[in-house]
Design an enzyme around this catalytic site. Structure first.
Site, short mmCIF file in Angstrom:
data_model
loop_
_atom_site.label_atom_id
_atom_site.label_comp_id
_atom_site.label_asym_id
_atom_site.label_seq_id
_atom_site.Cartn_x
_atom_site.Cartn_y
_atom_site.Cartn_z
N ASP A 177 0.16 -59.44 56.72
CA ASP A 177 0.47 -60.12 57.98
C ASP A 177 -0.81 -60.74 58.53
O ASP A 177 -1.91 -60.48 58.02
CB ASP A 177 1.05 -59.06 58.94
CG ASP A 177 1.60 -59.68 60.21
OD1 ASP A 177 1.99 -60.86 60.18
OD2 ASP A 177 1.64 -58.98 61.23
N ASP A 215 7.60 -64.33 63.41
CA ASP A 215 8.07 -63.75 64.67
C ASP A 215 9.12 -64.64 65.32
O ASP A 215 8.80 -65.53 66.11
CB ASP A 215 6.88 -63.54 65.62
CG ASP A 215 5.93 -62.49 65.08
OD1 ASP A 215 6.34 -61.71 64.20
OD2 ASP A 215 4.77 -62.46 65.53
N GLU A 272 -2.91 -66.06 58.39
CA GLU A 272 -2.99 -67.54 58.47
C GLU A 272 -4.39 -68.07 58.17
O GLU A 272 -4.49 -69.18 57.64
CB GLU A 272 -2.53 -68.00 59.86
CG GLU A 272 -1.04 -67.80 60.12
CD GLU A 272 -0.62 -66.34 60.19
OE1 GLU A 272 -1.40 -65.54 60.75
OE2 GLU A 272 0.43 -66.00 59.67
C1 GLC Z 1 2.80 -59.72 63.93
C2 GLC Z 1 3.87 -59.71 62.87
C3 GLC Z 1 4.93 -58.70 63.21
C4 GLC Z 1 4.26 -57.32 63.35
C5 GLC Z 1 3.15 -57.37 64.38
C6 GLC Z 1 2.36 -56.07 64.45
O1 GLC Z 1 3.32 -60.17 65.12
O2 GLC Z 1 4.42 -60.98 62.68
O3 GLC Z 1 5.92 -58.68 62.23
O4 GLC Z 1 5.21 -56.38 63.71
O5 GLC Z 1 2.25 -58.42 64.09
O6 GLC Z 1 1.78 -55.77 63.24
#
Ligand code: GLC
Length: 850
Positions: free
Chosen positions: A442, A516, A445
């Site tokens: 995650d 998200d 980017e």
């Molecule tokens: C980001 C991710 C989400 C995750 C959060 C905490 O917002 O896209 O899926 O739960 O971070 O890690």
């Protein structure tokens, strides 16, 4: 030269539907063309031309695939990005014709015409249809390729009725026509992210919750240009192998334009004329997904919540007690100690390996998040080692680059360096040794919070490179390192990585989710074209958070979302920090029952889905495919973006509006059998499908065979049933239809050594006579337990069939026989060649069989 494109109303979509998410059109003021062609040299696979101060190279890869390159400062960058991964095929035959005004390269499938005075390129198929044509100004001067310093802009003609598809993960309509887009991997929900990433062209009045926000997490510089003429609809694909920020302008009337901020012009041209051929060629160039482990096709339970081991175990127990299938429990950032990657929280997870063993006993697997941000903290071994070994990104002056993510001040591995990837892979391998089955990447980017990313630089082969060069490829390289780490931990196992961001080629290493999203109807609706666009952009393993990440869905939205999500390639529940519970059982018994049915349906369909995943890994075909993929010549199919085929044989029409009890569904040519009622429809028209809250419109395609489990297992772990059910959907029309079934151990790489069964079914109908042949290939595998097949006929009322010369009785459309992956041939006579609709009692029996 005109400096901006005409901004009249594009003929499609209509101006009301149109929204230019990225507002600014590409400005070519001060850009200049290359000049005249001065010299030409024929090469082994094409041409080399001297044009002004640069060189232009044409490489013929296949008769229908070209690669075009323009040098910068006279030299070619042979590996501009990490997106491609193919072995150069032997050059196919081609001819070169040189005349005073133009030079033509011709293959069996296309003709590339290069004008010499000044330089311009146009390409046509063998039938004369256009692949691309450089734009010209009012005086006829070409302005196809313009450059300024290191930036370039390509402008080509577009006809009023043309459609544009692709560009991967984008908001808005599946047909990109009428809008502009930027490609720059963006953590959409971070406040000020557009400003911090210098995205001046974006609409700063929108937030990441908007269904028009652009850019998004993933950048895939692949698009398709679709032209419908009277006779035929032809589609060409274009992949620009450039990792810098890209801008695509599809909002003008007569031309489309794209620009890259820097880097070389390298473009792969896929002549088509069908989308399928173009996508298969694109995935030849950028690779295809690896066959996934079967468990990753199951249902995943995730939540941004700081569960303790006991709490998570209790969630798993609920799934089992409530008979809702689930394969995987996920851990978000709370499992770590202070968000330090590769640590476990001391009190929440005091003994991770033991905890994972206990989960395994309940037939769950565990996936954990691993973000790229490494807490800056001397004494924390990951940070110390990364810094000591010079594996973290630096600034121009050589300082450590600092961003701000979950652990606070964070450093970032320089994934461009092979040593940094190997280091990360070894950390992943050590982490996975505790039993973690897969990894969730995650914030890749890379998200750098309130700190601009641009000071983060990268090192390639000892040379320092600006952030812009590798920003969009960061996630691709992180996913590569992550999957290599999993392979290191369990060398004979398939890997599973889920990635938020991505670039062309990410499909080789990771599945993706759509980031998200919000729990509202608009986001559910948007998830359909967004996932379909990812599918035709090379990424078949895709899905959206169920039932929306941010905020709380109403019970009916939760029900509609799971019905849809259970029939997308990746199926995961996930929701945001601090929200009320959003488990399948959190919305009351009615919704719980709907969720159970939806997920059980997915599990029954696993043999079919698994086969579609295998096919995707071999061909690059999407798993959730837009109707244009299989029915390109049908205008209404091309325009459909609210329904799709899941695999080749199931048409899914999700309900994405509140309060609906029916919806209109376009069924393309062929026979379509309502999954719920057995009602048969002849395609080529819209129907109104009943859709009470407990039903998602779903149709099986006549002629196809859909393999299923007889009942939904609670988990795929150890599930090797003795019986498999084949649903045979008899077509109303004559024809030959092919379907497949792939079976293997679902876990290891043994399939690549021949340990599988692959059954090719061929159903032939000629009038009342139907025959089905099954031919099995592969050496089999030790875990194989199948002893029998049950065939469920949809559209056959007869009482007997012939199986390899023997007569078998059919009871209520169902017949069962022994089969341990042997070939067979079956024949039956339809009692009424014109109408094979199921009636009364038979319908009931079939419904029960489904
Ligand atoms: C980001 C991710 C989400 C995750 C959060 C905490 O917002 O896209 O899926 O739960 O971070 O890690």
């Amino acid at each position: 030269m005109k400096t901006s494109l005409d901004r009249g109303a594009a003929s499609k979509p209509s101006s009301e539907q149109r929204s230019t998410m990225v507002r600014t059109t590409i400005d070519c003021t001060d850009y200049a063309p290359l000049g005249d062609v001065d010299w030409i040299e024929q090469t082994e696979r094409g041409l080399l031309l001297g044009v002004g101060e640069e060189k232009v190279r044409v490489d013929v890869l296949f008769p229908d695939v070209l690669r075009l390159k323009i040098s910068q400062a006279g030299s070619f960058d042979e590996s501009p990005t990490f997106a491609t991964c193919f072995e150069m095929p032997a050059p196919p035959p081609f001819e070169v014709r040189d005349t005073p005004d133009e030079v033509v390269v011709e293959t069996a499938r296309l003709r590339l015409r290069i004008s010499k005075h000044p330089f311009a390129m146009d390409a046509y198929r063998e039938d004369g249809s256009v692949i691309f044509e450089d734009d010209r100004d009012e005086e006829g001067n070409p302005r196809g390729y313009l450059q300024l310093n290191d930036a370039f802009v390509v402008t080509r003609r577009m006809a009023p009725g043309d459609s544009m598809y692709g560009l991967g993960e984008k908001t808005g309509a599946f047909d990109r026509r009428g809008r502009n887009f930027a490609l720059w991997n963006t953590d959409i929900l971070h406040p000020n992210v557009l400003r911090l990433n210098h995205l001046h062209e974006a609409d700063h009045t929108l937030t990441g919750r908007s269904t028009e926000f652009d850019p998004y997490y993933t950048s895939i510089p692949l698009f398709y240009h679709c032209r419908a003429t009277d006779g035929a609809t032809a589609i060409a694909g274009f992949f620009i192998d450039n990792g810098y920020k890209g801008n695509f302008e599809f909002s003008a009337d007569n031309c489309y334009r794209y620009a890259f901020a820097s880097g070389q012009y390298t473009e792969y041209v896929f002549a088509g004329p069908d989308l399928r051929g173009a996508l298969r060629a694109y995935t030849f160039v950028t690779g295809r997904m690896a066959p996934p482990p079967l468990w990753s096709l199951g249902h995943h339970q995730c939540r941004y919540h700081h569960y303790t081991d006991e709490e998570l175990f209790a969630i798993g127990k609920q799934y089992r007690e409530r008979s809702i299938p689930c394969d995987v429990l996920w851990l978000d950032i709370g499992y770590m100690d202070g968000y330090r990657v590769f640590t476990w929280h001391p009190t929440r997870y005091p003994d991770a390996p033991r905890f994972i063993d206990a989960l395994t006993e309940s037939r769950f697997r565990l996936v954990t998040i691993v973000d790229p941000g490494v807490k800056v903290e001397p004494g924390y071994p990951v940070f110390d080692e990364g810094r000591a070994r010079n594996l973290l990104c630096k600034t121009e002056s050589g300082n450590l680059y600092i961003g701000k993510v979950w652990p606070g001040r964070s450093a970032f591995p320089d994934f461009v360096k092979p040593e940094a990837r190997a280091w990360w892979a070894s950390l992943i391998a050590r982490h996975a040794a505790s039993g973690v089955a897969g990894i969730w990447n995650d914030m890749n980017e890379p998200a750098t919070g309130d700190i601009e990313p641009f000071a983060m630089r990268f090192d390639r082969d000892g040379e320092d490179h600006p952030h812009e060069r590798y920003h969009n490829q960061f996630a691709l390289l992180m996913a590569k390192a992550t999957s290599e780490g999993l392979a290191e931990a369990r060398p004979d196992h398939r890997t599973f990585v889920l990635s938020r961001a991505g670039f062309a080629g990410i499909q080789r290493y990771a599945a993706q989710w759509l980031g998200d999203n919000c729990s509202n109807w608009e986001h559910l609706q948007m998830s359909v074209p967004m996932a379909l666009a990812m599918g035709i952009s090379g990424q078949p393993f895709i899905g959206a958070d169920i039932p929306g990440f941010v905020s709380t869905p109403s019970p009916d939205l939760a029900a509609r979302w799971v019905q849809c999500g259970a029939l997308t390639p990746f199926c995961r529940y996930h929701n945001h920090w601090g929200e009320p519970d959003q488990y399948p059982w959190s919305f009351g018994p009615e919704v719980e029952e709907i969720c159970r049915n939806a997920i059980q349906l997915r599990y029954r369909l696993l043999p079919y889905l698994y086969t579609a995943f295998f096919q995707a890994s071999e061909s690059g075909d999407p798993i959730a495919r837009p109707l244009v993929y299989d029915f390109q010549q049908d205008r209404r199919a091309r325009e459909t973006e609210d329904a799709y085929l899941l695999g080749e044989a199931l048409l899914v029409a999700p309900v994405c509006e509140p309060g609906r009890t029916e919806r209109s569904v376009y069924l393309p040519e062929g026979t379509w059998v309502d999954w719920h009622t057995g009602e048969r429809h002849t395609g080529g028209r819209f129907i109104t499908a009943k859709a009470p809250l407990d039903r998602i419109p779903l149709f099986a395609r006549g002629g196809y065979i859909i393999p299923t489990y007889a009942s939904a297992p609670e988990s795929t772990m150890g599930h090797a049933p003795e019986l498999l059910v084949l649903h045979v959907f008899l077509p109303d029309e004559d024809g030959e239809f092919s379907s497949e079934l792939h079976e293997d151990d679902g876990l290891t790489l043994a399939f690549s050594r021949g340990a599988y069964h692959r059954t090719a079914f061929r159903l032939t109908r000629r009038g009342a006579a139907v025959s089905i042949s099954a031919v099995v290939k592969g050496g089999g595998f030790a875990e194989f337990r199948r002893r029998a097949l049950r065939l469920v006929f949809h559209g056959f009322r007869g009482r007997e069939i012939t199986l390899d010369g023997r007569t078998l009785r059919v009871e209520d459309g169902i017949v069962e026989f022994e089969n341990r992956a042997e070939n067979f041939t079956l024949e039956l006579a339809l009692d009424d060649a014109r109408s094979v609709a199921a009636k009364g009692g038979e319908r009931k029996a079939l419904r029960e069989a489904l």
